[in-house]
Design a protein around this motif. Structure first.
Motif, mmCIF file in Angstrom:
data_model
loop_
_atom_site.group_PDB
_atom_site.id
_atom_site.type_symbol
_atom_site.label_atom_id
_atom_site.label_comp_id
_atom_site.label_asym_id
_atom_site.label_seq_id
_atom_site.Cartn_x
_atom_site.Cartn_y
_atom_site.Cartn_z
ATOM 1 N N GLN A 20 31.369 36.498 105.233
ATOM 2 C CA GLN A 20 30.143 36.650 104.435
ATOM 3 C C GLN A 20 29.207 37.688 105.071
ATOM 4 O O GLN A 20 28.698 38.590 104.400
ATOM 5 C CB GLN A 20 29.428 35.300 104.334
ATOM 6 C CG GLN A 20 28.200 35.326 103.441
ATOM 7 C CD GLN A 20 27.493 33.980 103.395
ATOM 8 O OE1 GLN A 20 27.706 33.121 104.255
ATOM 9 N NE2 GLN A 20 26.662 33.790 102.402
ATOM 10 N N VAL B 201 29.205 36.060 94.435
ATOM 11 C CA VAL B 201 28.340 34.886 94.332
ATOM 12 C C VAL B 201 27.187 35.156 93.355
ATOM 13 O O VAL B 201 26.743 34.257 92.644
ATOM 14 C CB VAL B 201 27.768 34.527 95.736
ATOM 15 C CG1 VAL B 201 26.799 33.359 95.660
ATOM 16 C CG2 VAL B 201 28.901 34.217 96.705
ATOM 17 N N GLU C 197 27.097 34.126 89.627
ATOM 18 C CA GLU C 197 28.464 33.571 89.496
ATOM 19 C C GLU C 197 29.448 34.610 88.972
ATOM 20 O O GLU C 197 30.230 34.354 88.059
ATOM 21 C CB GLU C 197 28.453 32.347 88.575
ATOM 22 C CG GLU C 197 27.717 31.176 89.189
ATOM 23 C CD GLU C 197 27.934 29.902 88.404
ATOM 24 O OE1 GLU C 197 28.600 29.001 88.932
ATOM 25 O OE2 GLU C 197 27.448 29.836 87.263
ATOM 26 N N ARG D 204 33.940 33.187 89.665
ATOM 27 C CA ARG D 204 34.107 31.733 89.755
ATOM 28 C C ARG D 204 35.547 31.496 90.216
ATOM 29 O O ARG D 204 36.484 32.026 89.620
ATOM 30 C CB ARG D 204 33.862 31.116 88.378
ATOM 31 C CG ARG D 204 34.303 29.694 88.244
ATOM 32 C CD ARG D 204 33.474 28.755 89.119
ATOM 33 N NE ARG D 204 32.132 28.586 88.605
ATOM 34 C CZ ARG D 204 31.823 27.739 87.620
ATOM 35 N NH1 ARG D 204 32.737 26.992 87.067
ATOM 36 N NH2 ARG D 204 30.577 27.635 87.222
ATOM 37 N N THR E 145 32.392 31.550 94.228
ATOM 38 C CA THR E 145 31.995 30.146 94.350
ATOM 39 C C THR E 145 32.790 29.295 93.362
ATOM 40 O O THR E 145 33.176 29.777 92.290
ATOM 41 C CB THR E 145 30.484 29.950 94.062
ATOM 42 O OG1 THR E 145 30.118 30.768 92.945
ATOM 43 C CG2 THR E 145 29.624 30.336 95.242
ATOM 44 N N LEU F 282 31.311 28.155 98.747
ATOM 45 C CA LEU F 282 31.632 29.566 98.981
ATOM 46 C C LEU F 282 33.091 29.762 99.414
ATOM 47 O O LEU F 282 33.598 29.013 100.247
ATOM 48 C CB LEU F 282 30.690 30.096 100.071
ATOM 49 C CG LEU F 282 30.727 31.577 100.397
ATOM 50 C CD1 LEU F 282 30.276 32.409 99.196
ATOM 51 C CD2 LEU F 282 29.840 31.875 101.600
#
Ligand SMILES: Nc1ncnc2c1ncn2[C@@H]1O[C@H](COP(=O)(O)OP(=O)(O)OP(=O)(O)O)[C@@H](O)[C@H]1O
Ligand SMILES: [Mg+2]
Length: 304
Positions: free
Chosen positions: A106, A134, A137, A140, A183, A189
């Motif tokens: 990240q 993220v 969204e 997904r 996510t 995450l």
């Protein structure tokens, strides 16, 4: 009265004129279409090359092509993890992602590399907005499992792409620069392999092309670069260990992208100045193209 002397056209001017005119049919053809470009971490090493790559993206965008950039960062993640005493392990070219590793991913992808790329594009006069999967969204995901059923920890597989968000940026003349995180439905995450993320995004957008930029001249088999890889051979190359490591997700997702209806998937050498531009605006493709079936064995052009 003496006629004014005619201006002398230099050979350099003639060469420039020729190049610009040759590019015109491609510009007309691709205006308004979408190119998803996957920029491999492996190719992001040399500053001069990175600047040239950003110029290519900017030019494509300025001639009316919707450019969507997805980036990796394998090398940077590995070296950052090493500095923090975390060992990197891969299965079938995918990074095993513990919680500690997820933090490194990240931080490196969304925090550092993403913003570095946005900055590179801005410097060339392009408009770019850096996001990760993220944001709103965009990606997904669900947990990824290997065909054997093995889990790789916090590695995600894309289930849905928020194309409306990408379209919004593209319509404003902005290049979305996407870090491949995602996510799940509960907001947890995950790390997503950048090749598979780019593939899902290209498929969801109905892109004209997906172009992988990496640090190799193409797919090597027995020391030779293949101009074309067909689906049935790819599985065999992986099984025999001819295609290994980071090339595995690239090749597998190339064929998933073609199955989803994207017309062209290419692997281009990012260690070559302006490789992207040459690939798009000239007749002779460089690197490797992926096709579902052989149609013409001996010749291809990226712009077919
Ligand atoms: N048959 C093959 N032909 C070409 N490269 C191969 C082959 N088999 C394995 N590879 C490896 O795949 C690597 C490219 O994948 P890698 O994941 O390392 O880079 P990337 O995807 O461009 O970067 P990132 O993972 O950071 O996004 C090459 O550097 C090469 O070592
Ligand atoms: Mg990779």
């Amino acid at each position: 009265m003496k006629a004014a002397p005619k201006p002398v056209v230099t050979s350099r001017q003639m060469a420039i004129e020729q190049v610009l005119i040759e590019a015109l049919p491609y510009i007309r053809r691709f205006e308004g279409t979408t190119f998803v470009v996957k920029y491999g971490g492996a190719a992001m090493t040399d500053d001069a090359l990175k600047a040239k790559f950003a110029q290519d993206l900017t030019l494509l965008r300025k001639v009316g092509i919707n450019v969507v950039l997805v980036h990796g960062g394998g090398k940077e993640i590995t070296s950052m993890a090493e500095r923090l005493g975390i060992t990197s392990e891969f299965v079938q070219g995918q990074r095993i992602t513990s919680e500690a590793m997820m933090n490194v991913v990240q931080m490196t992808l969304a925090g550092k590399l993403n913003q570095d790329i946005v900055q590179l594009i801005s410097r060339q006069g392009g408009r770019a907005v850096g996001v990760s999967g993220v944001d709103d969204e965009l990606l997904r995901v669900k947990p990824f499992t290997l065909p054997s059923g093995e889990s790789l920890g916090l590695v995600g597989e894309v289930e849905q792409v928020n194309t409306a968000f990408i379209d919004l940026l593209c319509k404003s003349g902005i290049i979305p620069v996407i870090a491949p995180l995602g996510t799940d439905e509960r907001g947890n995450l995950y790390n997503v392999n950048a090749d598979t993320a780019a593939s899902s995004i290209a498929s969801a957008l109905g892109a004209e092309k997906l172009i992988y930029i990496s640090d190799v001249a193409g797919v090597y088999v027995d020391g030779m670069i293949l101009k074309t890889v067909v689906k049935e051979n790819a599985a065999e190359f992986i099984e025999k260990g001819v295609i290994t490591g980071g090339m595995i997700p690239k090749v597998l997702s190339a064929f998933e992208t073609l199955d989803a209806g994207v017309k062209k998937v290419h692997l281009v050498d990012g260690t070559f100045a302006h490789a992207l531009l040459l690939e798009v605006f000239t007749d002779d493709g460089i690197g490797t193209q992926f096709v579902l079936k052989h149609e013409r064995d001996d010749h291809y052009s990226i712009n077919d």
